[in-house]
Scaffold this motif. Structure first.
Motif, PDB file in Angstrom:
ATOM      1  N   LEU A 361      -2.458   0.715 -38.576  1.00 21.24           N
ATOM      2  CA  LEU A 361      -1.187   0.733 -39.310  1.00 21.24           C
ATOM      3  C   LEU A 361      -1.138  -0.437 -40.293  1.00 21.24           C
ATOM      4  CD1 LEU A 361       1.379   1.270 -36.372  1.00 21.24           C
ATOM      5  CD2 LEU A 361      -0.154   2.941 -37.435  1.00 21.24           C
ATOM      6  N   GLY A 362      -0.235  -0.347 -41.248  1.00 16.48           N
ATOM      7  CA  GLY A 362      -0.028  -1.458 -42.180  1.00 16.48           C
ATOM      8  C   GLY A 362      -0.940  -1.364 -43.389  1.00 16.48           C
ATOM      9  N   ALA A 363      -1.165  -2.507 -44.024  1.00  9.79           N
ATOM     10  CA  ALA A 363      -1.842  -2.558 -45.327  1.00  9.79           C
ATOM     11  C   ALA A 363      -3.196  -1.834 -45.402  1.00  9.79           C
ATOM     12  CB  ALA A 363      -1.990  -4.007 -45.765  1.00  9.79           C
ATOM     13  N   PRO A 364      -4.018  -1.788 -44.334  1.00 14.21           N
ATOM     14  CA  PRO A 364      -5.274  -1.036 -44.463  1.00 14.21           C
ATOM     15  C   PRO A 364      -5.038   0.449 -44.765  1.00 14.21           C
ATOM     16  CG  PRO A 364      -5.409  -2.532 -42.604  1.00 14.21           C
ATOM     17  CD  PRO A 364      -3.971  -2.549 -43.062  1.00 14.21           C
ATOM     18  N   GLY A 365      -3.813   0.931 -44.510  1.00 19.55           N
ATOM     19  CA  GLY A 365      -3.499   2.340 -44.771  1.00 19.55           C
ATOM     20  C   GLY A 365      -3.209   2.648 -46.233  1.00 19.55           C
ATOM     21  N   VAL A 366      -3.209   1.598 -47.063  1.00 22.23           N
ATOM     22  CA  VAL A 366      -2.839   1.756 -48.470  1.00 22.23           C
ATOM     23  C   VAL A 366      -3.778   2.710 -49.229  1.00 22.23           C
ATOM     24  CG1 VAL A 366      -3.005   0.423 -50.619  1.00 22.23           C
ATOM     25  CG2 VAL A 366      -1.538  -0.371 -48.777  1.00 22.23           C
ATOM     26  N   TYR A 367      -5.060   2.684 -48.904  1.00 20.86           N
ATOM     27  CA  TYR A 367      -6.015   3.541 -49.630  1.00 20.86           C
ATOM     28  C   TYR A 367      -5.663   5.020 -49.444  1.00 20.86           C
ATOM     29  CZ  TYR A 367     -10.313   5.753 -51.197  1.00 20.86           C
ATOM     30  OH  TYR A 367     -11.204   6.553 -51.853  1.00 20.86           O
ATOM     31  N   CYS A 368      -5.256   5.393 -48.257  1.00 19.72           N
ATOM     32  CA  CYS A 368      -4.959   6.809 -47.985  1.00 19.72           C
ATOM     33  C   CYS A 368      -3.517   7.189 -48.263  1.00 19.72           C
ATOM     34  CB  CYS A 368      -5.278   7.138 -46.523  1.00 19.72           C
ATOM     35  SG  CYS A 368      -7.029   7.128 -46.194  1.00 19.72           S
ATOM     36  N   PHE A 369      -2.586   6.269 -48.051  1.00 17.48           N
ATOM     37  CA  PHE A 369      -1.169   6.649 -48.114  1.00 17.48           C
ATOM     38  C   PHE A 369      -0.377   5.934 -49.205  1.00 17.48           C
ATOM     39  CE2 PHE A 369      -2.424   7.691 -43.756  1.00 17.48           C
ATOM     40  CZ  PHE A 369      -1.981   9.016 -43.691  1.00 17.48           C
ATOM     41  N   GLY A 370      -1.027   5.080 -49.976  1.00 19.68           N
ATOM     42  CA  GLY A 370      -0.317   4.406 -51.059  1.00 19.68           C
ATOM     43  C   GLY A 370       0.300   3.087 -50.638  1.00 19.68           C
ATOM     44  N   PRO A 371       0.864   2.362 -51.619  1.00 19.82           N
ATOM     45  CA  PRO A 371       1.293   0.972 -51.400  1.00 19.82           C
ATOM     46  C   PRO A 371       2.458   0.777 -50.439  1.00 19.82           C
ATOM     47  CG  PRO A 371       1.899   1.728 -53.606  1.00 19.82           C
ATOM     48  CD  PRO A 371       1.029   2.788 -53.019  1.00 19.82           C
ATOM     49  N   LEU A 372       3.186   1.840 -50.113  1.00 19.82           N
ATOM     50  CA  LEU A 372       4.294   1.682 -49.165  1.00 19.82           C
ATOM     51  C   LEU A 372       3.837   0.979 -47.884  1.00 19.82           C
ATOM     52  CD1 LEU A 372       7.257   2.384 -48.405  1.00 19.82           C
ATOM     53  CD2 LEU A 372       6.381   4.507 -47.423  1.00 19.82           C
ATOM     54  N   LEU A 373       2.592   1.278 -47.494  1.00 22.52           N
ATOM     55  CA  LEU A 373       2.079   0.792 -46.195  1.00 22.52           C
ATOM     56  C   LEU A 373       1.857  -0.714 -46.156  1.00 22.52           C
ATOM     57  CD1 LEU A 373       1.183   2.684 -43.693  1.00 22.52           C
ATOM     58  CD2 LEU A 373       1.811   3.832 -45.779  1.00 22.52           C
ATOM     59  N   GLN A 374       1.978  -1.378 -47.317  1.00 17.88           N
ATOM     60  CA  GLN A 374       1.779  -2.827 -47.247  1.00 17.88           C
ATOM     61  C   GLN A 374       3.110  -3.573 -47.190  1.00 17.88           C
ATOM     62  OE1 GLN A 374      -0.471  -2.950 -51.034  1.00 17.88           O
ATOM     63  NE2 GLN A 374       0.621  -4.838 -51.465  1.00 17.88           N
ATOM     64  N   PHE A 375       4.202  -2.823 -47.047  1.00 16.95           N
ATOM     65  CA  PHE A 375       5.515  -3.453 -46.997  1.00 16.95           C
ATOM     66  C   PHE A 375       6.248  -3.063 -45.710  1.00 16.95           C
ATOM     67  CE2 PHE A 375       4.378  -3.082 -51.464  1.00 16.95           C
ATOM     68  CZ  PHE A 375       4.565  -4.387 -51.881  1.00 16.95           C
ATOM     69  N   VAL A 376       7.259  -3.864 -45.383  1.00 17.84           N
ATOM     70  CA  VAL A 376       8.042  -3.606 -44.178  1.00 17.84           C
ATOM     71  C   VAL A 376       8.634  -2.196 -44.217  1.00 17.84           C
ATOM     72  CG1 VAL A 376      10.089  -4.357 -42.885  1.00 17.84           C
ATOM     73  CG2 VAL A 376       8.567  -6.068 -43.897  1.00 17.84           C
ATOM     74  N   SER A 377       9.009  -1.740 -45.397  1.00 14.72           N
ATOM     75  CA  SER A 377       9.675  -0.427 -45.484  1.00 14.72           C
ATOM     76  C   SER A 377       8.736   0.719 -45.120  1.00 14.72           C
ATOM     77  CB  SER A 377      10.280  -0.205 -46.868  1.00 14.72           C
ATOM     78  OG  SER A 377       9.306  -0.321 -47.867  1.00 14.72           O
ATOM     79  N   GLY A 378       7.424   0.446 -45.007  1.00 11.54           N
ATOM     80  CA  GLY A 378       6.493   1.489 -44.580  1.00 11.54           C
ATOM     81  C   GLY A 378       6.502   1.702 -43.070  1.00 11.54           C
ATOM     82  N   THR A 379       7.231   0.849 -42.334  1.00  4.91           N
ATOM     83  CA  THR A 379       7.216   0.974 -40.869  1.00  4.91           C
ATOM     84  C   THR A 379       7.848   2.297 -40.416  1.00  4.91           C
ATOM     85  OG1 THR A 379       9.275  -0.327 -40.712  1.00  4.91           O
ATOM     86  CG2 THR A 379       7.214  -1.513 -40.383  1.00  4.91           C
ATOM     87  N   ARG A 380       8.816   2.799 -41.180  1.00  3.04           N
ATOM     88  CA  ARG A 380       9.466   4.062 -40.779  1.00  3.04           C
ATOM     89  C   ARG A 380       8.456   5.202 -40.795  1.00  3.04           C
ATOM     90  NH1 ARG A 380      14.583   5.512 -40.254  1.00  3.04           N
ATOM     91  NH2 ARG A 380      15.247   3.524 -41.106  1.00  3.04           N
ATOM     92  N   PHE A 381       7.679   5.255 -41.890  1.00  2.05           N
ATOM     93  CA  PHE A 381       6.672   6.312 -42.012  1.00  2.05           C
ATOM     94  C   PHE A 381       5.579   6.149 -40.942  1.00  2.05           C
ATOM     95  CE2 PHE A 381       2.363   7.061 -43.570  1.00  2.05           C
ATOM     96  CZ  PHE A 381       2.375   8.444 -43.613  1.00  2.05           C
ATOM     97  N   ALA A 382       5.080   4.921 -40.807  1.00  2.00           N
ATOM     98  CA  ALA A 382       3.948   4.693 -39.893  1.00  2.00           C
ATOM     99  C   ALA A 382       4.348   4.995 -38.448  1.00  2.00           C
ATOM    100  CB  ALA A 382       3.454   3.251 -40.029  1.00  2.00           C
TER     101      ALA A 382
END
Ligand code: FAD
Length: 397
Positions: A361-382
Motif C-alpha cells: 500500500l501507499g506510494a509504491p502503488g503510484v505506478y499502477c494506480f496513479g499519484p493518489l496513492l502517495q497521499f493520505v487521501s489515498g487511504t480510502r481507496f487502498a
C-alpha cells in the motif's frame, strides 16, 4: 509456531487505516507492527504545515468514525487549514489508540516465503507465520541522494527527511537543493530559525499553488462547479483531479497517459503561504549543482551558473525514488519474485503483488494506480480495496 491470518507492516496513515478496516472482518486475526506516525514525527520538520486540504487530510476509517472533526471534539482541539504537522501527528496517534490499541511497536526485520504463506521475523527474534502480509512501510527508505553529493561526508550533506528539527542550523550557512514544497518549507523554517539559507533549483519557475488565477477561478466558480472539477482527494489540477480520484480507472489508461498525469499532478510546487516567508531567502532557479566537495569543515559547491559557493551544510530537498528492493525486511528471494517496473511493484486491483498474499500500500502503488496513492487521501481507496479483496477471499474460501 504462532500463526496469524494477516500481518500489516507499518503504522502510518496507510497501515493504520488498513488495520482499522481489516479489523471489521469477524474472526480475522490481524497483527499490526510499526512505530505509529514515526515518519511524520521523525522525518519531517517541526513547524511544517500539511499541504493537503481538510478532506484530503482524513485517514480513512470504517463508517468515517475517526475523522479530524471527531478528534477535535474528543480532544477539545481547535485548528483549521493548513493543518499543523503537530496536530496531524496527534490525530494519527489518536486514530491508532482507537483503531489499533494493541499495535505492536516492534520492527519487522524479515519477511520470506514460508510453509503457510510467509515467515515473519520480528526485531527481537520472534518468528511467526502469516497467511498474508500487507506492506505499508512508506517512503522513508527511498530518499533520493544525487551522485553529485557523494563525496561529501554525512556531516556536510543530509536529506530533508533526516530532520525533525531544523533549529539546530541556527547561525549556519545552508544551501537547500530543490524547489518543491519540502525544500521551500525547509528553507523558510531554516531562515526563521536563524540560519543563513539560500536555495538552488533545477526548474526554471516555482509553481505556487492556489495562485491568483486559481484562487479567482475558485471564488467565481461556486460550490457546484468546484465540486465537479475538484475531487475531495485534492490531488491534481481542475478536471484531472476527478480522474485521479478513481485509481481503478487510472490503471486502465494507456501507460503514456498515466505517466503524463502523474508528472503533472506531482510536479514540484510550493504552497502559497510560503511566499512571504521566503521573501528574504535568495532562490536561484534554472541552476544545477555540478559538484560538491569538502573544504575543511565546509562544503564547496560548483553551480551551473558559474558560481562556486562554500557553505556549512547542504540540505537535499531532492525527493524520493521508489524502489521496493530497498525495503530491507523483504528477503532477496521475495524481491526476485515480485514483478516490478523501475522499482515499482506491479499490483493487481487488490493491491496485491505478483506474489499471492503479498500486498503493498501507499506510494509504491503510484505506478499502477496513479499519484493518489502517495497521499493520505489515498487511504480510502487502498483500505477499501484491501477489505473487499479479503472479504471475497473468505466468502469463496
Ligand atoms: C515533507 C513531506 C510532506 C508531506 N506532506 C503531505 C501532506 O500534506 N499531505 C499528504 O497527504 N501527504 C503528505 N506527504 C506524503 C506522506 O508521506 C504520505 O501521505 C504518508 O506518510 C503515507 O503514509 P504511509 O502509511 O504510506 O507511510 P508512513 O507515514 O511513512 O508510515 C510508514 C510506517 O511504516 C513503519 N515501518 C517502516 N518499516 C517498518 C518495519 N520494517 N517494521 C515495522 N514498521 C515499519 C514506520 O514506523 C511507519 O509507522 C508528505 C511527505 C513529505 C516527505
Amino acid at each position: 509456531m504462532i500463526k496469524c491470518d494477516s500481518t500489516i507492516i507499518g503504522a502510518g496513515p496507510y497501515g493504520l487505516s488498513a488495520a482499522a478496516h481489516l479489523r471489521t472482518i469477524k474472526g480475522l486475526e490481524v497483527r499490526v507492527f510499526g512505530e505509529p506516525m514515526s515518519f511524520w514525527s521523525g522525518n519531517m520538520p517541526a513547524g511544517m504545515f500539511l499541504r493537503s486540504n481538510w478532506t484530503a487530510t482524513q485517514i480513512a476509517s470504517p463508517n468515517d468514525e475517526l475523522t479530524l472533526e471527531a478528534f477535535q471534539a474528543e480532544r477539545k482541539k481547535s485548528f483549521g487549514i493548513p493543518v499543523p504537522i503537530e496536530q496531524f501527528i496527534q490525530y494519527g496517534l489518536w486514530f491508532q489508540s482507537r483503531a489499533v490499541p494493541d499495535l505492536d511497536h516492534r520492527r519487522i526485520c524479515r519477511v520470506e516465503s514460508g510453509p503457510n504463506g510467509f515467515r515473519v521475523t520480528v526485531e527481537d527474534g520472534e518468528v511467526f507465520d502469516s497467511r498474508r502480509v500487507v506492506v505499508a512501510a512508506g517512503i522513508g527508505q527511498f530518499a533520493r541522494r544525487p551522485a553529485e553529493f557523494q563525496s561529501l561526508p554525512p556531516a556536510l550533506v543530509t536529506h530533508t527527511s533526516e530532520h525533525s528539527d531544523l533549529a539546530s542550523f541556527r547561525g549556519k550557512e545552508v544551501l537547500v537543493v530543490g524547489s518543491g514544497q519540502s525544500s521551500l518549507e525547509s528553507a523558510a523554517l531554516l531562515h526563521e530559525a536563524g540560519a543563513k539559507v539560500q536555495v538552488v533549483g533545477r526548474s526554471r519557475q516555482i509553481h505556487w499553488l492556489q495562485g491568483w488565477a486559481s484562487t479567482t477561478l475558485h471564488h467565481r466558480m461556486g460550490m457546484t462547479v468546484r465540486k465537479l472539477l475538484y475531487a475531495p482527494t485534492d490531488v491534481g489540477p481542475a478536471g484531472i483531479s476527478q480522474l485521479l480520484a478513481r485509481p481503478h480507472l487510472v490503471k486502465r489508461l494507456p501507460r503514456g497517459l498515466q505517466d503524463k498525469l502523474r508528472k503533472r499532478a506531482t510536479r514540484p510546487a510550493g504552497a502559497r503561504w510560503l511566499v512571504d516567508r521566503l521573501r528574504n531567502v535568495p532562490i536561484t532557479l534554472g541552476c544545477t549543482v555540478l559538484s560538491a566537495v569538502p573544504d575543511g569543515d565546509r562544503a564547496r559547491v560548483s553551480l551551473s551558473d558559474g558560481r562556486e559557493i562554500t557553505v556549512d551544510h547542504v540540505l537535499l530537498g531532492t525527493g524520493f525514488q521508489i524502489d521496493i528492493s530497498k525495503y530491507d525486511f523483504l528477503s532477496a528471494e521475495l524481491i526476485q519474485q515480485i514483478s516490478r517496473v523501475n522499482g515499482f511493484p506491479k499490483l493487481n486491483r487488490d493491491l496485491e503483488t505478483s506474489v499471492p498474499g503479498l500486498h503493498i500500500l501507499g506510494a509504491p502503488g503510484v505506478y499502477c494506480f496513479g499519484p493518489l496513492l502517495q497521499f493520505v487521501s489515498g487511504t480510502r481507496f487502498a483500505s477499501g480495496s484491501l477489505l473487499k479483496a479479503l472479504m471475497n477471499t473468505r466468502a469463496s474460501g
